[in-house]
Design a protein around this motif. Sequence first.
Motif, PDB file in Angstrom:
ATOM      1  N   THR A   6      42.716  37.152  14.207  1.00 54.97           N
ATOM      2  CA  THR A   6      44.127  37.469  14.022  1.00 54.97           C
ATOM      3  C   THR A   6      44.996  36.269  14.399  1.00 54.97           C
ATOM      4  N   SER A   7      44.674  35.640  15.522  1.00 58.00           N
ATOM      5  CA  SER A   7      45.444  34.468  15.946  1.00 58.00           C
ATOM      6  C   SER A   7      45.293  33.317  14.960  1.00 58.00           C
ATOM      7  N   ALA A   8      44.086  33.120  14.443  1.00 55.14           N
ATOM      8  CA  ALA A   8      43.860  32.055  13.471  1.00 55.14           C
ATOM      9  C   ALA A   8      44.609  32.328  12.179  1.00 55.14           C
ATOM     10  N   ALA A   9      44.670  33.580  11.744  1.00 60.97           N
ATOM     11  CA  ALA A   9      45.392  33.923  10.519  1.00 60.97           C
ATOM     12  C   ALA A   9      46.889  33.711  10.694  1.00 60.97           C
ATOM     13  N   VAL A  10      47.423  34.111  11.819  1.00 65.81           N
ATOM     14  CA  VAL A  10      48.851  33.926  12.078  1.00 65.81           C
ATOM     15  C   VAL A  10      49.184  32.439  12.167  1.00 65.81           C
ATOM     16  N   LEU A  11      48.339  31.661  12.818  1.00 66.66           N
ATOM     17  CA  LEU A  11      48.561  30.223  12.922  1.00 66.66           C
ATOM     18  C   LEU A  11      48.501  29.546  11.554  1.00 66.66           C
ATOM     19  N   ALA A  12      47.552  29.961  10.726  1.00 66.13           N
ATOM     20  CA  ALA A  12      47.434  29.384   9.388  1.00 66.13           C
ATOM     21  C   ALA A  12      48.643  29.726   8.525  1.00 66.13           C
ATOM     22  N   LEU A  13      49.102  30.960   8.580  1.00 63.63           N
ATOM     23  CA  LEU A  13      50.280  31.352   7.792  1.00 63.63           C
ATOM     24  C   LEU A  13      51.529  30.630   8.282  1.00 63.63           C
TER      25      LEU A  13
END
Length: 112
Positions: A6-13
């Motif tokens: 979840t953190s990686a997805a938010v950071l990527a977006l």
Amino acid sequence: MNLFRTSAAVLALTTGLLALPASAEVVPPNASGDPMYTANAPTGYRMAGDVLIARPLLIGATVIGAGLFLVSLPFSALGGNVGEAAHELVGVPAQEAFVRCLGCTISGYRED
């Protein structure tokens, strides 16, 4: 989904959105003919933001400035600058709140 994904997805977006180039605003011609207003030519989003955010904050600043002016009135009377204190604490926020056209960045009106 675990916390890492979840953190990686938010950071990527977030990184992707920040990497987008800023686009210039195209100012449409205005039918009013007033060059001062045509230079500003506010869009609908600027007008909506002005009505919903800026004007209530400026009216609040005018009320708070009036209160501060009343508190500082004895001291400014002793100092001889009542007019300047009234102008800066009450007049300037009131002018921005009530005289500026909707969505414009330049305050005041022209007297021909």
